[in-house]
Design a protein around this motif. Structure first.
Motif, PDB file in Angstrom:
ATOM      1  N   SER A  60       5.309  -0.477  11.459  1.00 18.36           N
ATOM      2  CA  SER A  60       6.302   0.123  10.552  1.00 18.36           C
ATOM      3  C   SER A  60       6.917  -0.909   9.614  1.00 18.36           C
ATOM      4  CB  SER A  60       7.369   0.901  11.317  1.00 18.36           C
ATOM      5  OG  SER A  60       7.945   0.106  12.298  1.00 18.36           O
ATOM      6  N   SER A  61       7.035  -2.173  10.040  1.00 20.66           N
ATOM      7  CA  SER A  61       7.592  -3.157   9.103  1.00 20.66           C
ATOM      8  C   SER A  61       6.587  -3.496   8.005  1.00 20.66           C
ATOM      9  CB  SER A  61       8.096  -4.408   9.819  1.00 20.66           C
ATOM     10  OG  SER A  61       7.051  -5.037  10.508  1.00 20.66           O
ATOM     11  N   PHE A  62       5.291  -3.501   8.323  1.00 21.59           N
ATOM     12  CA  PHE A  62       4.297  -3.685   7.258  1.00 21.59           C
ATOM     13  C   PHE A  62       4.322  -2.487   6.302  1.00 21.59           C
ATOM     14  CE2 PHE A  62       1.969  -7.219   9.408  1.00 21.59           C
ATOM     15  CZ  PHE A  62       1.815  -8.021   8.298  1.00 21.59           C
ATOM     16  N   TYR A  63       4.454  -1.311   6.881  1.00 24.90           N
ATOM     17  CA  TYR A  63       4.510  -0.094   6.053  1.00 24.90           C
ATOM     18  C   TYR A  63       5.719  -0.154   5.118  1.00 24.90           C
ATOM     19  CZ  TYR A  63       4.219   4.844   4.828  1.00 24.90           C
ATOM     20  OH  TYR A  63       4.093   6.015   4.134  1.00 24.90           O
ATOM     21  N   ALA A  64       6.879  -0.492   5.716  1.00 25.78           N
ATOM     22  CA  ALA A  64       8.112  -0.549   4.916  1.00 25.78           C
ATOM     23  C   ALA A  64       8.024  -1.659   3.864  1.00 25.78           C
ATOM     24  CB  ALA A  64       9.304  -0.775   5.837  1.00 25.78           C
ATOM     25  N   ALA A  65       7.543  -2.823   4.280  1.00 24.13           N
ATOM     26  CA  ALA A  65       7.454  -3.952   3.340  1.00 24.13           C
ATOM     27  C   ALA A  65       6.567  -3.578   2.154  1.00 24.13           C
ATOM     28  CB  ALA A  65       6.891  -5.178   4.058  1.00 24.13           C
ATOM     29  N   ALA A  66       5.422  -2.978   2.444  1.00 26.35           N
ATOM     30  CA  ALA A  66       4.488  -2.597   1.375  1.00 26.35           C
ATOM     31  C   ALA A  66       5.155  -1.584   0.445  1.00 26.35           C
ATOM     32  CB  ALA A  66       3.222  -2.010   1.987  1.00 26.35           C
ATOM     33  N   THR A  67       5.838  -0.619   1.039  1.00 29.98           N
ATOM     34  CA  THR A  67       6.469   0.435   0.238  1.00 29.98           C
ATOM     35  C   THR A  67       7.583  -0.128  -0.633  1.00 29.98           C
ATOM     36  OG1 THR A  67       5.927   1.961   2.018  1.00 29.98           O
ATOM     37  CG2 THR A  67       7.528   2.731   0.394  1.00 29.98           C
ATOM     38  N   TYR A  68       8.425  -0.988  -0.056  1.00 35.70           N
ATOM     39  CA  TYR A  68       9.528  -1.574  -0.840  1.00 35.70           C
ATOM     40  C   TYR A  68       9.031  -2.510  -1.940  1.00 35.70           C
ATOM     41  CZ  TYR A  68      12.775   0.395   2.566  1.00 35.70           C
ATOM     42  OH  TYR A  68      13.488   1.248   3.363  1.00 35.70           O
ATOM     43  N   LEU A  69       7.791  -3.015  -1.775  1.00 35.34           N
ATOM     44  CA  LEU A  69       7.209  -3.829  -2.849  1.00 35.34           C
ATOM     45  C   LEU A  69       6.550  -2.943  -3.909  1.00 35.34           C
ATOM     46  CD1 LEU A  69       5.544  -6.693  -0.747  1.00 35.34           C
ATOM     47  CD2 LEU A  69       7.396  -6.999  -2.395  1.00 35.34           C
ATOM     48  N   GLY A  70       6.549  -1.629  -3.659  1.00 35.68           N
ATOM     49  CA  GLY A  70       5.973  -0.711  -4.638  1.00 35.68           C
ATOM     50  C   GLY A  70       4.522  -0.380  -4.386  1.00 35.68           C
ATOM     51  N   HIS A  71       4.005  -0.753  -3.225  1.00 36.65           N
ATOM     52  CA  HIS A  71       2.607  -0.476  -2.905  1.00 36.65           C
ATOM     53  C   HIS A  71       2.470   0.831  -2.107  1.00 36.65           C
ATOM     54  CE1 HIS A  71       1.853  -4.393  -4.442  1.00 36.65           C
ATOM     55  NE2 HIS A  71       2.402  -5.032  -3.426  1.00 36.65           N
ATOM     56  N   GLU A  72       1.232   1.208  -1.866  1.00 40.05           N
ATOM     57  CA  GLU A  72       0.959   2.412  -1.052  1.00 40.05           C
ATOM     58  C   GLU A  72       0.216   1.977   0.216  1.00 40.05           C
ATOM     59  OE1 GLU A  72       1.142   5.895  -1.798  1.00 40.05           O
ATOM     60  OE2 GLU A  72       1.913   5.787  -3.853  1.00 40.05           O
ATOM     61  N   VAL A  73       0.415   2.745   1.271  1.00 40.75           N
ATOM     62  CA  VAL A  73      -0.201   2.384   2.546  1.00 40.75           C
ATOM     63  C   VAL A  73      -1.078   3.518   3.072  1.00 40.75           C
ATOM     64  CG1 VAL A  73       0.210   1.627   4.927  1.00 40.75           C
ATOM     65  CG2 VAL A  73       1.788   0.938   3.109  1.00 40.75           C
ATOM     66  N   LEU A  74      -2.290   3.131   3.464  1.00 38.63           N
ATOM     67  CA  LEU A  74      -3.188   4.059   4.152  1.00 38.63           C
ATOM     68  C   LEU A  74      -3.088   3.702   5.628  1.00 38.63           C
ATOM     69  CD1 LEU A  74      -5.677   6.014   4.167  1.00 38.63           C
ATOM     70  CD2 LEU A  74      -7.094   4.013   3.714  1.00 38.63           C
ATOM     71  N   SER A  75      -2.501   4.595   6.432  1.00 40.12           N
ATOM     72  CA  SER A  75      -2.293   4.273   7.849  1.00 40.12           C
ATOM     73  C   SER A  75      -3.396   4.871   8.704  1.00 40.12           C
ATOM     74  CB  SER A  75      -0.965   4.855   8.345  1.00 40.12           C
ATOM     75  OG  SER A  75       0.094   4.134   7.786  1.00 40.12           O
ATOM     76  N   ILE A  76      -4.082   4.022   9.429  1.00 41.63           N
ATOM     77  CA  ILE A  76      -5.095   4.533  10.369  1.00 41.63           C
ATOM     78  C   ILE A  76      -4.707   4.018  11.752  1.00 41.63           C
ATOM     79  CG2 ILE A  76      -7.540   4.633  10.981  1.00 41.63           C
ATOM     80  CD1 ILE A  76      -8.197   4.044   8.083  1.00 41.63           C
ATOM     81  N   ASN A  77      -4.033   4.859  12.507  1.00 39.27           N
ATOM     82  CA  ASN A  77      -3.654   4.410  13.850  1.00 39.27           C
ATOM     83  C   ASN A  77      -4.118   5.377  14.933  1.00 39.27           C
ATOM     84  OD1 ASN A  77      -1.773   6.368  13.284  1.00 39.27           O
ATOM     85  ND2 ASN A  77      -0.166   4.886  12.832  1.00 39.27           N
ATOM     86  N   ASN A  78      -4.730   6.446  14.507  1.00 40.81           N
ATOM     87  CA  ASN A  78      -5.347   7.334  15.493  1.00 40.81           C
ATOM     88  C   ASN A  78      -6.849   7.151  15.390  1.00 40.81           C
ATOM     89  OD1 ASN A  78      -3.161   8.713  16.753  1.00 40.81           O
ATOM     90  ND2 ASN A  78      -2.802   9.757  14.800  1.00 40.81           N
ATOM     91  N   VAL A  79      -7.319   5.980  15.847  1.00 44.87           N
ATOM     92  CA  VAL A  79      -8.742   5.681  15.620  1.00 44.87           C
ATOM     93  C   VAL A  79      -9.670   6.677  16.297  1.00 44.87           C
ATOM     94  CG1 VAL A  79      -8.579   3.229  15.041  1.00 44.87           C
ATOM     95  CG2 VAL A  79      -8.698   3.912  17.420  1.00 44.87           C
ATOM     96  N   GLN A  80      -9.107   7.457  17.241  1.00 42.97           N
ATOM     97  CA  GLN A  80      -9.964   8.474  17.873  1.00 42.97           C
ATOM     98  C   GLN A  80     -10.367   9.560  16.881  1.00 42.97           C
ATOM     99  OE1 GLN A  80      -6.719   7.977  18.581  1.00 42.97           O
ATOM    100  NE2 GLN A  80      -5.686   9.798  19.367  1.00 42.97           N
TER     101      GLN A  80
END
Ligand code: NCD
Length: 291
Positions: free
Chosen positions: A58-78
């Motif tokens: 979540s801190s990588f997600y937040a950091a990326a977002t606050y820098l103006g970037h977009e995040v593709l989250s893949i955490n349900n690898v199943q």
């Protein structure tokens, strides 16, 4: 050391100057409004997590977002092709053709470095099994640096599962670059791996009064039961009495039962501030690596 386009998979190649330069730059991020959103040239970052995570993802997600970037989250690898037996290498080849940077957490030691070989975009190691967790180390060092204004001359006692704790493995390599006295405290079955052990490290199965009284930073970790570890230890009222007034107690979290919540209101409890420093550090990292 860390520059535009570079991977960040390990701390083993860093020098003292690299670390100090990073900590000063993190400070400049921390001094800004951390949650200011600056829309700029957007990049897409993949958060690829094969193991559970709360703070790191979540801190990588937040950091990326606050820098103006977009995040593709893949955490349900199943639900990805991993469930069909796809190799890490093929998953990385695929994602690296879609995104600008991959933040990877994986259960196998060396996974981030394997990924960096086949990736066409920077790989950031967000934990590779019992290997390393270098971004956690930057926020750990930053927490210490912010409190004491230095790293040299401190005594750091690392306590817990030193065998499987990847935060310990990265931290010990970084502390080794400074004039830091290191104490290793924990069950004999959970000792620091030989490849990381250096002459002068003091080993003890418990935090004795003498060790506690000479400690500046007590860094605790949990028993990594999911990696087959077993052991029992816990921070006690006596430990709290023995630790000096200006010392700090850190923990990468999650804690289980080794660090009781009655200590949370003690001014020496730094683990929540440590966790929140993750945002400044990860903003710095993405900014440095994505340019
Ligand atoms: C650590 C990890 O994943 O290695 N957590 C974290 O990233 N803050 C520590 C742990 O799981 O014990």
């Amino acid at each position: 050391m860390l520059s535009k386009g570079s991977c960040f998979t390990s701390l083993s190649t860093f020098y003292q100057d690299d670390i100090l330069n990073i900590l000063e730059t993190v400070k400049s991020f921390d001094d800004q409004n951390l949650k200011r959103f600056i829309p700029n040239k957007k990049k897409l970052i993949a958060n690829l997590f094969y193991e559970p995570s709360t703070r790191t993802s979540s801190s990588f997600y937040a950091a990326a977002t606050y820098l103006g970037h977009e995040v593709l989250s893949i955490n349900n690898v199943q639900f990805s092709s991993v469930a069909k037996g796809e190799t890490l290498e093929d998953t990385i080849r695929t994602l690296s053709s879609y995104v600008h940077c991959i933040v990877l957490r994986h259960p196998e030691e060396g996974a981030a470095s394997r990924a960096s070989i086949v990736s066409s975009v920077p790989i950031i190691n967000a934990g590779d099994g019992v290997g390393e967790h270098p971004t956690q180390t930057l926020l750990d060092l930053y927490t210490i640096y912010k409190h004491f204004g230095r790293l040299d001359g401190l005594t750091v006692s690392l306590m817990g599962d030193l065998k499987h704790g990847r935060t310990i493995h990265s931290l010990v390599q970084a502390l080794e670059l400074f004039d830091v006295k290191i104490n290793l405290i924990g069950p004999t079955d959970l000792k620091l791996p030989d490849y990381l052990f250096r002459e002068g490290y003091l080993e003890s199965v418990e935090l004795t009064a003498n060790l506690a009284q000479t400690t500046n930073v007590l860094y605790m970790t949990r028993v990594q039961r999911e990696r087959g570890a077993q052991g029992n230890y816990a921070f006690t009222k006596l430990d709290a009495e023995n630790l000096p007034p200006n010392s700090i107690v850190m923990h990468p979290l999650p804690r289980v039962d080794e660090l009781p919540s009655w200590f949370d209101t003690d001014p020496r409890a730094k683990y929540f501030e440590q966790m929140s420093n993750g945002l400044a550090v990860r903003k710095f990292l993405l900014d440095r690596i994505l340019g």
